[in-house]
Design a protein around this motif. Sequence first.
Motif, mmCIF file in Angstrom:
data_model
loop_
_atom_site.group_PDB
_atom_site.id
_atom_site.type_symbol
_atom_site.label_atom_id
_atom_site.label_comp_id
_atom_site.label_asym_id
_atom_site.label_seq_id
_atom_site.Cartn_x
_atom_site.Cartn_y
_atom_site.Cartn_z
ATOM 1 N N ASN A 52 -4.921 5.713 -7.167
ATOM 2 C CA ASN A 52 -4.096 4.594 -7.950
ATOM 3 C C ASN A 52 -2.917 4.854 -8.222
ATOM 4 O O ASN A 52 -2.050 4.236 -8.485
ATOM 5 C CB ASN A 52 -5.121 4.266 -8.771
ATOM 6 C CG ASN A 52 -6.264 3.610 -8.262
ATOM 7 O OD1 ASN A 52 -6.638 3.010 -7.292
ATOM 8 N ND2 ASN A 52 -7.278 3.508 -9.384
ATOM 9 N N GLU A 53 -2.687 6.287 -8.254
ATOM 10 C CA GLU A 53 -1.256 6.744 -8.989
ATOM 11 C C GLU A 53 -1.042 8.213 -8.580
ATOM 12 O O GLU A 53 -2.255 8.860 -8.240
ATOM 13 C CB GLU A 53 -1.701 6.865 -10.444
ATOM 14 C CG GLU A 53 -1.446 5.771 -11.390
ATOM 15 C CD GLU A 53 -1.292 6.240 -12.629
ATOM 16 O OE1 GLU A 53 -0.590 5.726 -13.547
ATOM 17 O OE2 GLU A 53 -2.144 6.879 -13.288
ATOM 18 N N THR A 64 0.607 -1.090 0.082
ATOM 19 C CA THR A 64 -0.025 -0.076 0.012
ATOM 20 C C THR A 64 0.788 1.270 -0.056
ATOM 21 O O THR A 64 1.440 1.615 1.111
ATOM 22 C CB THR A 64 -0.834 -0.003 1.292
ATOM 23 O OG1 THR A 64 -0.049 -0.347 2.461
ATOM 24 C CG2 THR A 64 -2.149 -0.696 1.087
ATOM 25 N N ASN A 81 -7.149 9.356 -12.037
ATOM 26 C CA ASN A 81 -6.759 8.168 -11.394
ATOM 27 C C ASN A 81 -6.357 8.185 -9.881
ATOM 28 O O ASN A 81 -5.505 7.603 -9.466
ATOM 29 C CB ASN A 81 -5.849 7.321 -12.215
ATOM 30 C CG ASN A 81 -5.816 6.061 -12.110
ATOM 31 O OD1 ASN A 81 -6.858 5.354 -11.451
ATOM 32 N ND2 ASN A 81 -4.753 5.438 -12.507
#
Lengths: 317, 580, 495, 307
Positions: free
Chosen positions: C196-197, C7, C193
């Motif tokens: 996630n990025e 994570t 996004n």
Amino acid sequence: MSKVITMIIKRLGLGILTLLLLSLLIFLSVEALPGDLAETILGQQATPENVAAIRKELGLDLPAYTRYINWLGGILQGDFGNSLALKKPISGLIAPRLQNTLFLTLYTACIAVPLALMLGMVASLFRNSFFDRISNTTALSAISMPEFFVGYVMIYFFALSGYFPSMANINPNTPFFDKLYLCFLPAVTLTLVVTAHMMRMTRAAIINVLALPYIEMANLKGVKPRRIIVHHALPNAVAPIVNVVALNLAYLVTGVVIVEIVFVFPGLGQLMVDGVKFRDVPVVQATALIFATAYVGLNLLADIISTITNPRLMRQR
Amino acid sequence: MKPAKSSSPKTKANTKAKNTAKADAKSDDILLQMRNIHIKGKSDETWIDIINGVDLELHRGEVLGLIGESGAGKSTLGLAAMGFCRDGCKITEGSISFDGMDLMQLDKNALRELRGRRIAYVAQSAAASFNPSHKLLDQFCEAPLIHNVMSRNKASKYAVDLYNRMNLPFPDVFGLRYPHEVSGGQLQRAMTAMALSCRPDLIIFDEPTTALDVTTQIEVLAAIKDIVKEFNTAAIYISHDLAVVAQMADRIKVLLKGDEVEQAPTEVMLKSPTEDYTKSLWAVREYTRKEQPAVKNETPIISIKGVTAGYHSSVDVLRDVSFDIHKRRTVAVVGESGSGKSTTARVVTGLLPPRIGTVEYQGEALPSSYQARSREQLRHIQMIYQMADTALNPKLRIRDLIARPARMYLGLTGKALDDRVRDLLRMIEMEPDQFIDRLPSELSGGQKQRIGIARAIAAEPTMIICDEVTSALDQLVAEGILKLLDRLQSELDLSYMFITHDLATVRAIADEVVVMKDGLVVEQGIKSKMFKPPHHPYTELLLGSVPEMDPKWLDKLLDSRGKDNLGDAAIAKMNDEGIS
Amino acid sequence: SEVEAATPKQGGRLRIGITGGATSDVLDPGKILDAYMINVSMGQVRPNMTKINVDGSAGGDLAESWEPSNGAKTWKFNLRKGVEFHNGKTMDSTDVADSIRYHTIEANGSGGSGVVSGIASIKEDGKDAVIIELNEGNGDLPILLSDYHLNICPSKGDGNIDWESGIGAGAYTLEEHEPGVRTLTKKFANYYNTGNEGYFDEIETLGISDPTARLAALSTGAVDAINNVPQKTASRLKSMANVKTLISTGNKQATMPMLCDIDPYTDQNVRNAMKHIVDREELLDKIFFGYGELGNDSPVGPANYFRATTDELPQRQYDPEKAKYYLKQAGMSSLSVKFHAADTGFTGAVDAGALMRESAKAAGIDIEVVREPNDGYWSNVWMVKPWSACYWSGRPTEDWIFSQIYYSKADWNDTHWNNSGFDKLLVEARAETDEAKRRDMYVEMQRIVHTDGGLILPAFLSEIMGYRTNISVPGKIANNWELDGHLCSRRWWRA
Amino acid sequence: MAYILTLFWIIVAVLVSLAAGWCFRAALIQISGPNMAKVYRTAPLTASFGLLVIIIYILCAIFAPLIAPYGEAEILSGGFMPWSQEFWLGTDNLGRDVFSRLIYGARNTVGIAFLTTALAFIFGTIIGIYAALRGGFIDQVLSRLIDVLMAIPSLIFSLLMLTIFGTNVLTLVIVIATIDSTRVFRIARAVALNIVQLDYIEAAKLRGENTLYLIIREILPNAMAPLAAEFGLRFCFVFLMISALSFMGLGLQPPLADWGSMVRDNADLISFGDITPLIPAGAIALLTIAVNFVVDWMLHRASGLKD
Ligand SMILES: Nc1ncnc2c1ncn2[C@@H]1O[C@H](COP(=O)(O)OP(=O)(O)OP(=O)(O)O)[C@@H](O)[C@H]1O
Ligand SMILES: Nc1ncnc2c1ncn2[C@@H]1O[C@H](COP(=O)(O)OP(=O)(O)OP(=O)(O)O)[C@@H](O)[C@H]1O
Ligand SMILES: [Mg+2]
Ligand SMILES: [Mg+2]
């Protein structure tokens, strides 16, 4: 005083002439460089059509003299023109760089000039003593090392151990004391580079004066050696010293490309080298003009100082 | 007479007692006593003797004259009296005691305390010995301040007082000038004032007037004499000019190559010198040449016609100068410094094209610039310079120096050239084998001047311009040069234009005299006529300013002219009265 | 590289010390030249329609998906919906179409013109799709669209794009930009996004061209990551505290092109002789310090799919005897040539020349190494001098690299090579859909370049990078470009 | 502790140098004639040490192929061999012997620097003296032109010129010589200005001598001392210039070994505490210091000061 003013006017006139000749020279040399901006931008994909299109866009299709005259006309109206590559006014490009360069120059000068004068005077006081030889040798060793090498050594000793940053990537908004901290290593490197020259000249100029009858007279009046150096010799050695200081300061403004590269310092030198690399004529011209102005100006200043400190020139019968 | 080896303070009384025994009644107030002084100087890493065992003794308030030719060691001895040695010299033996203190034993700081405060020095060239960067007053006050003798305020006041006594113009503000802003004579007086700033007991005057004009010299001599008397300061007065020393000194000591020749009270010394060397010095002043017969109406070799000339944009330095130089005759051009004598020579040689007027050579006008003159024209007029040092290229050998004109003008080469050079050397009385391969630095001053002469005659000229050729030389040597010139003139049928400011020289060799002042010819004529009154007032001033061998001469002159009517002041007054 | 914590953490600043910056850098996507601007523009501010995934495949970025038709001649790209530019405008097909079209317009002088030369037209298809027509079928189009020039910028509405403002739809917004010196970007809250990025709050990009300065900056912690570590110093990088080394070997290749239309290289035998006097192992070892893979005189590299195996195409060895043989075939007993090199060509090119000079002696070939100035190298030396040093960052597809450099009519045909058989195969392979056949064709083409071409390719070069341990890097990184395909600011995070 | 050790070695090095200087001076005095012996006797130890170093360098330059154990470009082993019996200073990245390259470097660096400086001096002095001699308009024009050249930063000027004319030894030499000759011009002119007003020049002019004779025979010999001193310094600056240029990729052609590029090539090693680049840098520094010691001595002799 009027003598100084006429001299200044005369020298300014000559200075402007120098700048004019210089701009022509630079223009011609950049013209003579193989390739132009169009080809450089396109790099590996230059096709004749591409190149022609860009040339037209940049105005490179005009004959050289037209471009020079346009440029000169612009300068006379205070307009340095646009960077070919960035299509932005050069003044905006140069201003922060110039500010940085001047900062570094002043910073270095504040360390180097007093240091050089002090060392030079002490060396002339104790000439041929152990101190003299040591300071001389150290100074010479410092100038005999290539600049980038001195820079690397500085980084090795002071940056890698965490005392000072290895990068001096300042910008005009950096707070003053941060600037001082960030630019410490480049300033020290440059100090090492320029101090020797100034110190040796100070020493030589003073020693040169020491052979004169009025120094013997001062001795015969019972004046102490230290006072002889500072009070009797130094004022008469000002001219050569000031000249060398001016030359070195001019060097600091103009010649520090390598230190800029090593310490990632955004200064004018890097700008000019990039300008040459990309054949961005107006940028090269503008920076060259700034450099030349610094050179001419500093020399003028040196002449003024040596004139006003010399009563023989200031107060002629 | 060897001095006592021990000269520590304890034995002071002892020494004194000894002295009392030896010296006369005044011995109590002996101020300076130098015994058996040996000084060596370093030249090229070897130590050579400069002074070999000279004794010197000076009473309070007494003036000792020290004379001798250049290099005799006068300055060295004078400086030694301050416990000072120049760079590269050292006192190897002897004792110096000043007011009971042994200067050889004192440490640096104590000596420094003494210098400037109790013993002061007046240098030969005030122009070089004043620091050009500081005002006269500041330099005056320096010694009192560093020695804590007076406050700055008091010192300034005292300076004004002294300047006033020295007859310096505007004494209140005189000190605010820089050295380059005052004339040579004034500077020399300011230096004397500076020496007095701490009211020293002893002043060393090292040829204080040698660099000055005769007219200015008097001014300075008067001031020095006055002040020394007034403050009752003891002094050592160094000079190579006997007549000058005669005016100043109570006693005279003659030095030759570091040895004492003789010493006597002034009167005695002048009347009856005992040593040969001293006698020869005296004799120099008597040398005179027979006057050549005046010429009838033949074309002069050189004729200067109505020449007005100047440098760059400045005012005219020469104004309507005209005179002729005839074959085999010597024309002396005299006048004070800056009167335009050398400028006239420059016009004749073509270095300075005149604004108006021409120079004719045997009746035919010469191109005004030397660059336009033909080789032949250049060859006929040669020049000999005052400073043989700067007139000979220090990097060329004697052979090349002399050969060059012969090769250039006469096309001599190889053996012929070598022979010619040797002939020339013989002509100037220098042995060829010994000198031909030397560099100028390996010659004495007189020898250098001879080489200059040889170089000039190598061109086989008809006229030679001699610009102050003897001014930098000793009297004995100068006499030799004058005789040589004289001989060459008769042998080679030369004409001379002889520039000088020394009237004694004029008297010795001139046929005709041209007197210049401020770029004008004020008087010209045959020598015999010129040295007889009535004169033009300026000529009169010049003539009257040449010191004579009479110790009373200066006093008499002062009496007759008055203190305010000397040198610059007299000239200024003359100008005011419109006599030119 | 190791497997990192799963994570990623949000926040913090990433400082990148990067090469290739110049004062004259502009934001114009067509004028992007080097790493600095690629990283800033494509990597941080203005993503493309597609990107290259870590495994080398093409992935969607601003385009979500695509469908080829008509033998890969017509392509429909479905754009991601609800993508917002930094100025708040929603991205639509006009922006995309104008951005691609920009490079096809000759007057714009775009460096990407070559990539888009196969495009016949590009049309909007509603708000959320564009249709691209190609002149001839090309299955590699999605990969081509990941080219660093083809950044998506907002359209001005009149067919032009607004590149001046530096606005894009990327994870970061451009805050401060001093060309070539320093760029500061900040996290874009409305990035499509997010989560996630693009974990960092800020990215500071610093142009550091001097290698020693770059290393010093990393070592003192003045920057968190650097690219382009000289192989010479890579081993020392490993010994630094708090610093980790990243190595990726992609298609970046050092080449030494010989111009096949200039004597003596017109003779295939001479070319062959030259290929045999190069001791590739020694070069890899001494010049590149072992950081890389041996080259086999073919530009298809480790990151390519159809690279010939050593069975298919045996590794060429240093063999002076063979070189002599070929020379004899060419009717020569000795040969002297000049090798023009500068470190701009590839790092160590001049030294490589020195090594070849030694190794060539055994074959009677005398090589004079001419050191050329770095400045102006690409216009004065490369493709001008008969034999020079060069490097290519490599292309993700065989077709791309072959058609850009080895196709006889290619603009960058830096060997001036003209082989009609090769040209024919190139066109056929592009349209071929059967993978096995396609592979055969590409292997054959590699063989032709290997035996006949003017290319000497001693090695594929590793990218050596360094980063500080306060940064976490995913277990696998892309090898199409350095710094994780220049997407480090999107893919990395603060430890 | 390390510092103390370093200090110790520095002191040892200084003492050894001075001892070498002393021996060399003693030897010189022995072998030279009485005139020269007198001159040498005045040399301080620093100057005789300087002379010794210069002579060693010159010998190295001349006899490089005899002294160097291996060839200049000979590749002998794998890269970066450590110091050993076989390779005294180890090998470089290509496996060339560093010691041999250092010696060949003396030839190339010193040779080229000498050539360049000599060229600069020939140009610079002749034009400088000519300007001083003619004065007026010609002087002004020449001085202005030189000013223009000097106002361009030298590194950038050479960068421009080398890009235009290409990097080869000849252009390198000419470009640096041009830049340097501007500095020489200034000095030569200043020195000559003092000489041209002396009487012997006036006398020569009045004799009708031509300009070339005046420059070469009359003025030049007298301007030699300050010019020679400057020569020493300029000579050193040329190395630095060449190494700065090779920093920017414009230096000497490989496989020529030159100290500047040797420093450059290995410079980044210093940031890891590796002293390899110090050796060529030290070679440059040592020569600079040596030359300046000698120059100082010459100037001291010329100044006339005796202490
Ligand atoms: N610093 C010195 N080092 C070595 N020798 C010296 C030094 N100063 C003077 N001499 C020599 O000492 C001798 C005497 O010099 P001094 O200056 O005392 O002579 P002088 O009688 O004052 O002459 P002048 O009339 O020329 O001033 C000369 O031969 C001179 O060359
Ligand atoms: N080169 C020059 N430029 C400008 N003025 C000059 C120059 N040379 C001399 N003068 C001035 O011309 C005047 C006459 O000088 P000149 O040299 O002819 O005098 P002099 O009679 O020879 O003096 P001295 O006895 O001092 O040699 C002086 O006021 C002097 O300042
Ligand atoms: Mg004297
Ligand atoms: Mg005169």
